[in-house]
Design a protein around this motif. Sequence first.
Motif, short mmCIF file in Angstrom:
data_model
loop_
_atom_site.label_atom_id
_atom_site.label_comp_id
_atom_site.label_asym_id
_atom_site.label_seq_id
_atom_site.Cartn_x
_atom_site.Cartn_y
_atom_site.Cartn_z
N PHE A 182 0.91 -1.21 -0.08
CA PHE A 182 0.06 0.16 0.12
C PHE A 182 0.95 1.36 -0.03
O PHE A 182 2.06 1.15 0.37
N VAL A 183 0.19 2.33 -0.38
CA VAL A 183 0.78 3.81 0.03
C VAL A 183 -0.16 4.56 0.63
O VAL A 183 -1.72 4.46 0.45
N THR A 184 -0.13 5.21 1.68
CA THR A 184 -1.12 6.14 2.38
C THR A 184 -1.37 7.32 1.78
O THR A 184 -0.11 8.22 1.68
N VAL A 185 -2.66 7.82 1.59
CA VAL A 185 -2.79 9.09 1.22
C VAL A 185 -2.64 10.02 2.13
O VAL A 185 -3.31 9.84 3.45
N PRO A 186 -2.08 11.09 1.93
CA PRO A 186 -1.69 12.03 3.28
C PRO A 186 -3.11 12.62 3.71
O PRO A 186 -3.92 12.54 2.86
#
Length: 100
Positions: free
Chosen positions: A24-28
């Motif tokens: 995953f990548v976390t949306v700021p």
Amino acid sequence: MQPSFTFTAPAWISAGDDGPVWWFVTVPPDESDALDELPLGKGGFGSIKVSAEVGATKWTTSLFPSDKHKAFILPLKAPVRKAEGIVEGAPITVTVTPLG
């Protein structure tokens, strides 16, 4: 037409004891808040269908709300990771555009 959101954040892995490994990548937070406020039809679990782009790779997926991260998270499929050379912890630049 919906606005696009571009951000840079590190890729991370979530793995269960006996389950599969997910990337995953976390949306700021600011972008997550803006996405959450858009008048969109949300899917199961509060997901938002999006077009996502990393480098030259573009795909359709969904953002999922994460209580743990207090933000939306974007799954990174294996073909995307391979095509763009994504490694755990490395910052990647992502553009997401809500669909619908």
